[in-house]
Scaffold this motif. Structure first.
Motif, PDB file in Angstrom:
ATOM      1  N   LEU A 186       0.821  -1.205   0.000  1.00 36.69           N
ATOM      2  CA  LEU A 186       0.000   0.000   0.000  1.00 36.69           C
ATOM      3  C   LEU A 186       0.855   1.256   0.000  1.00 36.69           C
ATOM      4  N   SER A 187       0.331   2.299  -0.612  1.00 38.38           N
ATOM      5  CA  SER A 187       0.962   3.611  -0.510  1.00 38.38           C
ATOM      6  C   SER A 187       0.645   4.216   0.857  1.00 38.38           C
ATOM      7  N   ASP A 188       1.326   5.288   1.202  1.00 34.76           N
ATOM      8  CA  ASP A 188       1.066   5.931   2.493  1.00 34.76           C
ATOM      9  C   ASP A 188      -0.375   6.422   2.585  1.00 34.76           C
ATOM     10  N   LEU A 189      -0.885   6.990   1.505  1.00 33.03           N
ATOM     11  CA  LEU A 189      -2.269   7.478   1.524  1.00 33.03           C
ATOM     12  C   LEU A 189      -3.258   6.332   1.668  1.00 33.03           C
ATOM     13  N   GLU A 190      -2.945   5.207   1.058  1.00 30.02           N
ATOM     14  CA  GLU A 190      -3.823   4.044   1.194  1.00 30.02           C
ATOM     15  C   GLU A 190      -3.783   3.492   2.609  1.00 30.02           C
ATOM     16  N   VAL A 191      -2.620   3.496   3.247  1.00 24.79           N
ATOM     17  CA  VAL A 191      -2.536   3.054   4.648  1.00 24.79           C
ATOM     18  C   VAL A 191      -3.419   3.935   5.517  1.00 24.79           C
ATOM     19  N   ARG A 192      -3.356   5.231   5.282  1.00 23.02           N
ATOM     20  CA  ARG A 192      -4.181   6.170   6.057  1.00 23.02           C
ATOM     21  C   ARG A 192      -5.663   5.861   5.840  1.00 23.02           C
ATOM     22  N   GLY A 193      -6.043   5.614   4.585  1.00 25.02           N
ATOM     23  CA  GLY A 193      -7.439   5.317   4.291  1.00 25.02           C
ATOM     24  C   GLY A 193      -7.900   4.015   4.914  1.00 25.02           C
ATOM     25  N   VAL A 194      -7.037   3.002   4.908  1.00 21.46           N
ATOM     26  CA  VAL A 194      -7.406   1.704   5.493  1.00 21.46           C
ATOM     27  C   VAL A 194      -7.563   1.838   7.009  1.00 21.46           C
ATOM     28  N   VAL A 195      -6.672   2.580   7.662  1.00 20.00           N
ATOM     29  CA  VAL A 195      -6.805   2.786   9.113  1.00 20.00           C
ATOM     30  C   VAL A 195      -8.125   3.489   9.423  1.00 20.00           C
ATOM     31  N   ALA A 196      -8.462   4.518   8.641  1.00 21.62           N
ATOM     32  CA  ALA A 196      -9.735   5.218   8.838  1.00 21.62           C
ATOM     33  C   ALA A 196     -10.913   4.275   8.591  1.00 21.62           C
ATOM     34  N   HIS A 197     -10.789   3.443   7.583  1.00 16.56           N
ATOM     35  CA  HIS A 197     -11.825   2.449   7.262  1.00 16.56           C
ATOM     36  C   HIS A 197     -12.062   1.517   8.446  1.00 16.56           C
ATOM     37  N   GLU A 198     -10.983   0.999   9.026  1.00 16.15           N
ATOM     38  CA  GLU A 198     -11.126   0.080  10.160  1.00 16.15           C
ATOM     39  C   GLU A 198     -11.708   0.793  11.375  1.00 16.15           C
ATOM     40  N   VAL A 199     -11.327   2.050  11.565  1.00 19.30           N
ATOM     41  CA  VAL A 199     -11.876   2.832  12.672  1.00 19.30           C
ATOM     42  C   VAL A 199     -13.395   2.961  12.523  1.00 19.30           C
ATOM     43  N   LEU A 200     -13.856   3.196  11.292  1.00 19.84           N
ATOM     44  CA  LEU A 200     -15.292   3.360  11.086  1.00 19.84           C
ATOM     45  C   LEU A 200     -16.059   2.074  11.343  1.00 19.84           C
ATOM     46  N   HIS A 201     -15.440   0.918  11.114  1.00 17.88           N
ATOM     47  CA  HIS A 201     -16.102  -0.339  11.450  1.00 17.88           C
ATOM     48  C   HIS A 201     -16.490  -0.349  12.928  1.00 17.88           C
ATOM     49  N   VAL A 202     -15.564   0.055  13.772  1.00 18.64           N
ATOM     50  CA  VAL A 202     -15.835   0.041  15.214  1.00 18.64           C
ATOM     51  C   VAL A 202     -16.787   1.172  15.579  1.00 18.64           C
ATOM     52  N   ALA A 203     -16.551   2.370  15.012  1.00 19.18           N
ATOM     53  CA  ALA A 203     -17.397   3.518  15.324  1.00 19.18           C
ATOM     54  C   ALA A 203     -18.850   3.258  14.962  1.00 19.18           C
ATOM     55  N   GLY A 211     -20.230   0.325  15.111  1.00 23.74           N
ATOM     56  CA  GLY A 211     -20.731  -0.801  15.892  1.00 23.74           C
ATOM     57  C   GLY A 211     -20.746  -2.115  15.151  1.00 23.74           C
ATOM     58  N   HIS A 212     -20.004  -2.217  14.045  1.00 21.65           N
ATOM     59  CA  HIS A 212     -20.028  -3.455  13.259  1.00 21.65           C
ATOM     60  C   HIS A 212     -19.448  -4.637  14.023  1.00 21.65           C
ATOM     61  N   CYS A 213     -18.574  -4.376  14.970  1.00 24.82           N
ATOM     62  CA  CYS A 213     -17.956  -5.462  15.748  1.00 24.82           C
ATOM     63  C   CYS A 213     -18.929  -6.062  16.759  1.00 24.82           C
ATOM     64  N   TRP A 214     -20.018  -5.350  17.048  1.00 17.47           N
ATOM     65  CA  TRP A 214     -20.951  -5.835  18.071  1.00 17.47           C
ATOM     66  C   TRP A 214     -22.203  -6.453  17.451  1.00 17.47           C
ATOM     67  N   ARG A 215     -22.456  -6.184  16.160  1.00 17.94           N
ATOM     68  CA  ARG A 215     -23.794  -6.454  15.617  1.00 17.94           C
ATOM     69  C   ARG A 215     -23.840  -7.591  14.606  1.00 17.94           C
ATOM     70  N   GLN A 216     -22.785  -8.327  14.400  1.00 17.07           N
ATOM     71  CA  GLN A 216     -22.813  -9.370  13.371  1.00 17.07           C
ATOM     72  C   GLN A 216     -23.816 -10.459  13.684  1.00 17.07           C
ATOM     73  N   GLY A 217     -23.845 -10.933  14.921  1.00 19.05           N
ATOM     74  CA  GLY A 217     -24.775 -11.990  15.288  1.00 19.05           C
ATOM     75  C   GLY A 217     -24.527 -13.253  14.490  1.00 19.05           C
ATOM     76  N   PRO A 218     -25.596 -13.951  14.066  1.00 20.24           N
ATOM     77  CA  PRO A 218     -25.425 -15.213  13.330  1.00 20.24           C
ATOM     78  C   PRO A 218     -25.234 -15.020  11.827  1.00 20.24           C
ATOM     79  N   ARG A 219     -25.074 -13.785  11.361  1.00 19.21           N
ATOM     80  CA  ARG A 219     -24.942 -13.542   9.925  1.00 19.21           C
ATOM     81  C   ARG A 219     -23.666 -14.157   9.362  1.00 19.21           C
TER      82      ARG A 219
END
Length: 423
Positions: A70-87, A89-97
Motif C-alpha cells: 500500500l501507498s502511504d495514503l492508502e494506509v491512512r485510508g485503510v486505518v480510517a476504514h477500520e476505525v469506522l467499522h468500530v465507530a 458498531g459493526h464489531c458488536w452487531r454481526q450476530g449469526p450472519r
C-alpha cells in the motif's frame, strides 16, 4: 494448538507500532481528528495469519506483507476504514450472519464516508451508489436477497465459497521477492492480499465485557465528533454517522411483545377468587385476564421486505399467539391490496404460509378488511418499509408499525406507534 493460540503466537508483542501505521495515525490526528482520536483507542498488532487488515473493537491487526503493498495514503485510508467499522458498531452487531457477506455489507456502508472525507482507499474498494446511506443490516439484507434472486437456492454457493473460487482462478503473478504468488513486499508465510475488493476484515468482539466496550465506543464517537466539529473538521456525513452510531438500539421484539401485552386486558377481580388463600379464610381477588380479541398482523408483500426479515417476523407472530392466546390470529399479506388472509383459532398450531404478493404498496386495504370481515382486533401490527399510502381514517384499535427502514429515514405514520425492525 487451536486457531486463537496460532493467531496470538503470530502476532507481535506489545512493542512499538509499525512506523508506517504510526505515521498515518499521526496524520489523521492532525488532518482528520475524528478518525485520529478513535484510531488511538485501538491496539495495533502484527498478524501474519491475516490476509490484509482486521479490527475487532479492541485491536487493529495487519499483515506486514500486505501493508508493504500500500501507498502511504492508502494506509491512512485503510486505518480510517477500520476505525469506522468500530465507530459504526459493526464489531458488536454481526450476530449469526454470514461473516463474509456481513463484512461486504459493512464495507459498502462505510467506504463512501471514507472517500467523501478526502481519503484514498486501495483499488477495488466496495462502493455502490445503491447502498449509500444505508446501514450494514439493510445492505446485508439486499445482498442476501440479490444472491437468492440470481441463482436457485439449491445451486447457490456460500459467500465464502465464492471468495475462495474467485481467489483460486488464474495463475498467481510472481512478486518482487522472487517467490511465486507473493505480492511486492510480502514474505514467505504471509497470506496473499485480498483479491475481492476487501482490504480489511471486521471481526466480532469476543471479550466478556461486550456491553461495556460498546458503550465506551459510543461515548468516544460522540466526543470525537464534538471535538472535530469544534475545529471545523467534521464533514456533514460524518456528523450524521456519529449521531446514528450513538443512537440507542431498541430490541424490536421486546417492543412488539410489550405492545401486544398492553392490549391484553388484565385486572384483579373477585369473580374468580384467589384459591391460594381460601383455606385460610381469606377471600381475595385474583388476577383475571379475559380473552383478548383478534391479534392482527399484516405483512408487506410488495417485495420490499426481505425473506430473512419476514421469517423472523413470522416467528415473533407465533410467539405472541402462544403467549397471549388471543381469540384468533389473523395474518394478512398486502401490496396495494390484501393478497392473502390466514385465520387461526385459539388452540390451533398455526403454520404460517409464505408471503404472497409482489406489487406496489398501499396500507389502507387491511384496515378496510378488518371492518368488512367483522374482525375484532385487540391490536394490529404492520410490517413494512413505510413506503406507501397510509389510511385516511384513524382506526379505533392500537396499531404498531414495524418499520424495516431506519426511523431517521422512514416516512412518519399519521397514527399509531412505530418501531424499527432491523434484522
Amino acid at each position: 494448538m487451536d486457531r486463537n493460540a496460532m493467531v496470538l503466537g503470530s502476532m507481535s508483542g506489545s512493542g512499538a507500532v509499525h512506523p508506517r501505521i504510526a505515521r498515518q495515525r499521526t496524520e489523521l490526528v492532525l488532518s482528520q481528528p475524528f478518525f485520529g482520536a478513535l484510531a488511538l483507542r485501538l491496539k495495533v498488532a502484527e498478524d501474519r495469519t491475516a490476509k490484509t487488515f482486521w479490527v475487532d473493537g479492541e485491536t487493529l491487526g495487519y499483515n506486514p506483507g500486505y501493508l508493504n503493498t500500500l501507498s502511504d495514503l492508502e494506509v491512512r485510508g485503510v486505518v480510517a476504514h477500520e476505525v469506522l467499522h468500530v465507530a459504526n458498531g459493526h464489531c458488536w452487531r454481526q450476530g449469526p450472519r454470514d461473516p463474509d457477506r456481513w463484512n461486504d455489507a459493512c464495507d459498502y456502508a462505510i467506504n463512501p464516508i471514507v472517500l467523501s472525507a478526502g481519503m484514498v482507499l486501495p483499488k477495488g474498494a466496495l462502493v455502490d451508489a445503491r447502498y449509500t446511506g444505508k446501514s450494514a443490516e439493510e445492505i446485508y439484507g439486499l445482498l442476501t436477497q440479490e444472491a437468492k434472486n440470481k441463482q436457485p437456492p439449491a445451486q447457490q454457493p456460500h459467500p465464502g465459497q465464492l471468495k475462495q473460487q474467485s481467489g483460486s482462478q488464474g495463475q498467481p503473478q510472481p512478486g518482487s521477492s522472487g517467490q511465486p504468488g507473493l505480492s511486492p513486499g510480502q514474505q514467505p508465510g504471509d497470506k496473499p492480499a485480498s483479491q475481492n475488493g476487501s482490504f480489511g476484515e471486521v471481526r466480532p468482539y469476543k471479550g466478556p465485557d461486550k456491553p461495556v466496550k460498546e458503550t465506551e465506543w459510543k461515548v468516544a464517537v460522540t466526543q470525537a465528533a464534538k471535538a472535530a466539529a469544534m475545529r471545523g473538521k467534521l464533514p456533514g456525513d460524518l456528523l450524521a454517522m456519529a449521531g446514528e452510531a450513538a443512537r440507542p438500539v431498541v430490541d424490536w421484539r421486546a417492543v412488539l411483545h410489550r405492545f401486544a401485552q398492553q392490549s391484553s386486558p388484565s385486572d384483579y377481580s373477585f369473580a374468580a377468587p384467589n384459591r391460594r388463600y381460601l383455606h385460610l379464610g381469606f377471600y381475595l381477588p385474583a388476577l383475571h385476564t379475559p380473552a383478548i380479541g383478534d391479534a392482527v398482523f399484516v405483512r408487506d408483500s410488495s417485495g420490499s421486505v426481505f425473506d430473512d426479515t419476514q421469517a423472523q417476523f413470522d416467528a415473533e407472530i407465533l410467539s405472541v399467539f402462544h403467549s397471549l392466546k388471543p381469540a384468533r390470529l389473523v395474518v394478512m399479506d398486502c401490496d396495494t391490496r390484501v393478497t392473502q388472509v390466514q385465520i387461526f383459532e385459539r388452540g390451533d398450531s398455526p403454520e404460517i404460509k409464505p408471503v404472497r404478493g409482489g406489487g406496489g404498496t398501499a396500507f389502507a386495504d387491511p384496515f378496510n378488511r378488518v371492518i368488512a370481515d367483522g374482525l375484532n382486533p385487540a391490536f394490529l401490527v404492520y410490517l413494512t418499509d413505510m413506503e406507501g399510502r397510509f389510511p385516511a381514517v384513524v382506526p379505533h384499535f392500537p396499531v404498531l408499525w414495524a418499520s424495516t427502514t431506519r426511523l431517521t429515514r422512514a416516512r412518519k405514520a399519521p397514527f399509531g406507534e412505530t418501531v424499527e425492525v432491523i434484522c
